[in-house]
Motif scaffolding. Sequence first.
Motif, mmCIF file in Angstrom:
data_model
loop_
_atom_site.group_PDB
_atom_site.id
_atom_site.type_symbol
_atom_site.label_atom_id
_atom_site.label_comp_id
_atom_site.label_asym_id
_atom_site.label_seq_id
_atom_site.Cartn_x
_atom_site.Cartn_y
_atom_site.Cartn_z
ATOM 1 N N ALA A 41 0.826 -1.210 0.000
ATOM 2 C CA ALA A 41 0.000 0.000 0.000
ATOM 3 C C ALA A 41 0.858 1.257 0.000
ATOM 4 C CB ALA A 41 -0.932 -0.005 1.215
ATOM 5 N N LEU A 42 1.924 1.255 0.754
ATOM 6 C CA LEU A 42 2.804 2.428 0.815
ATOM 7 C C LEU A 42 3.536 2.637 -0.506
ATOM 8 C CD1 LEU A 42 3.966 1.903 4.469
ATOM 9 C CD2 LEU A 42 2.780 3.946 3.604
ATOM 10 N N TRP A 43 3.949 1.558 -1.156
ATOM 11 C CA TRP A 43 4.585 1.706 -2.468
ATOM 12 C C TRP A 43 3.568 2.128 -3.520
ATOM 13 C CZ3 TRP A 43 9.119 2.623 -4.405
ATOM 14 C CH2 TRP A 43 10.209 2.488 -3.547
ATOM 15 N N PHE A 44 2.359 1.640 -3.411
ATOM 16 C CA PHE A 44 1.274 2.088 -4.287
ATOM 17 C C PHE A 44 1.130 3.605 -4.167
ATOM 18 C CE2 PHE A 44 -2.942 0.761 -6.159
ATOM 19 C CZ PHE A 44 -3.554 2.001 -6.175
ATOM 20 N N ALA A 45 1.037 4.086 -2.932
ATOM 21 C CA ALA A 45 0.889 5.524 -2.690
ATOM 22 C C ALA A 45 2.115 6.299 -3.162
ATOM 23 C CB ALA A 45 0.636 5.774 -1.208
ATOM 24 N N ALA A 46 3.299 5.760 -2.967
ATOM 25 C CA ALA A 46 4.526 6.444 -3.394
ATOM 26 C C ALA A 46 4.553 6.632 -4.905
ATOM 27 C CB ALA A 46 5.755 5.660 -2.926
ATOM 28 N N GLN A 87 8.305 3.215 -16.175
ATOM 29 C CA GLN A 87 7.645 2.096 -15.504
ATOM 30 C C GLN A 87 6.593 2.613 -14.515
ATOM 31 O OE1 GLN A 87 10.330 -0.419 -13.251
ATOM 32 N NE2 GLN A 87 8.814 -2.046 -13.045
ATOM 33 N N CYS A 88 6.939 3.649 -13.767
ATOM 34 C CA CYS A 88 5.985 4.226 -12.805
ATOM 35 C C CYS A 88 4.766 4.798 -13.518
ATOM 36 C CB CYS A 88 6.655 5.318 -11.984
ATOM 37 S SG CYS A 88 7.803 4.695 -10.745
ATOM 38 N N MET A 89 5.007 5.543 -14.591
ATOM 39 C CA MET A 89 3.888 6.139 -15.320
ATOM 40 C C MET A 89 2.976 5.053 -15.898
ATOM 41 S SD MET A 89 4.143 9.346 -14.815
ATOM 42 C CE MET A 89 2.934 9.974 -15.980
ATOM 43 N N GLN A 90 3.577 3.998 -16.425
ATOM 44 C CA GLN A 90 2.769 2.911 -16.971
ATOM 45 C C GLN A 90 1.977 2.212 -15.867
ATOM 46 O OE1 GLN A 90 4.899 -0.280 -18.926
ATOM 47 N NE2 GLN A 90 3.079 -0.854 -20.088
ATOM 48 N N LEU A 91 2.618 1.941 -14.746
ATOM 49 C CA LEU A 91 1.910 1.321 -13.622
ATOM 50 C C LEU A 91 0.753 2.192 -13.150
ATOM 51 C CD1 LEU A 91 4.763 -0.061 -11.346
ATOM 52 C CD2 LEU A 91 2.863 -1.374 -12.301
ATOM 53 N N ARG A 92 1.017 3.484 -12.999
ATOM 54 C CA ARG A 92 -0.020 4.404 -12.556
ATOM 55 C C ARG A 92 -1.201 4.400 -13.511
ATOM 56 N NH1 ARG A 92 -3.171 8.487 -14.253
ATOM 57 N NH2 ARG A 92 -3.731 9.905 -12.628
ATOM 58 N N ASN A 93 -0.914 4.446 -14.807
ATOM 59 C CA ASN A 93 -1.968 4.594 -15.808
ATOM 60 C C ASN A 93 -2.727 3.308 -16.112
ATOM 61 O OD1 ASN A 93 -1.430 7.324 -16.059
ATOM 62 N ND2 ASN A 93 0.034 7.010 -17.707
ATOM 63 N N ALA A 95 -2.610 0.271 -13.888
ATOM 64 C CA ALA A 95 -2.900 -0.643 -12.785
ATOM 65 C C ALA A 95 -3.193 0.037 -11.453
ATOM 66 C CB ALA A 95 -1.727 -1.601 -12.594
ATOM 67 N N LEU A 96 -2.651 1.208 -11.211
ATOM 68 C CA LEU A 96 -2.828 1.829 -9.897
ATOM 69 C C LEU A 96 -3.981 2.825 -9.888
ATOM 70 C CD1 LEU A 96 0.924 2.333 -8.909
ATOM 71 C CD2 LEU A 96 -0.579 0.378 -8.458
ATOM 72 N N ALA A 97 -3.964 3.786 -10.791
ATOM 73 C CA ALA A 97 -5.061 4.757 -10.855
ATOM 74 C C ALA A 97 -6.218 4.232 -11.690
ATOM 75 C CB ALA A 97 -4.560 6.085 -11.429
ATOM 76 N N HIS A 98 -5.941 3.263 -12.513
ATOM 77 C CA HIS A 98 -6.951 2.626 -13.362
ATOM 78 C C HIS A 98 -6.770 1.123 -13.241
ATOM 79 C CE1 HIS A 98 -7.756 6.583 -15.007
ATOM 80 N NE2 HIS A 98 -6.441 6.741 -15.106
ATOM 81 N N SER A 99 -7.668 0.367 -13.798
ATOM 82 C CA SER A 99 -7.603 -1.084 -13.648
ATOM 83 C C SER A 99 -7.885 -1.746 -14.992
ATOM 84 C CB SER A 99 -8.618 -1.523 -12.587
ATOM 85 O OG SER A 99 -8.340 -2.816 -12.138
#
Length: 157
Positions: A41-46, A87-93, A95-99
């Motif tokens: 959860a903390l890495w998700f938020a980071a 990698q962060c931008m792809q994860l955010r877009n 898997a994290l902010a979207h699904s």
Amino acid sequence: MPISSDEEFNRYTIALQDFEKAQQYISTARKHSPSSLEFEALWFAAIVSYCRPFSRNERSRRPRAKPKLAIKEFGKLSDSQRKVHQQCMQLRNTALAHSEFERNPTRRKKSTNVISSRPFSLWNELSNFDFKSFECNLSKFVNSCHGARADFIHQAC
């Protein structure tokens, strides 16, 4: 790149807060086991906090802050720093902010109505994650925000 407007100054100030918050999440994540929900959860938020300045934010017709910053505004990055940013931008877009489905495949066998799925796991992504480059990016971006804001204020005097 130097800040040229109050709206841009405001975005750099907001970005600085996001980058510093990401650093706090990482610091707290270190206190937890890498296999724990808290760590994930903390890495998700980071990662989400890290990506905010690079994602479109302002939606109003007369925004009081620049909608987003470009990675090039922070100077040259090493190949590993650029790779972890992407990698962060792809994860955010995805898997994290979207699904997106590709990150959460699911199917139903019509003959039996058995449902199978593989939900996204950040733990799996973090096994190939360059933590050092990510933290280098955050430090660089925090310092850049401080410097750009100081230069803007100095020019205004």
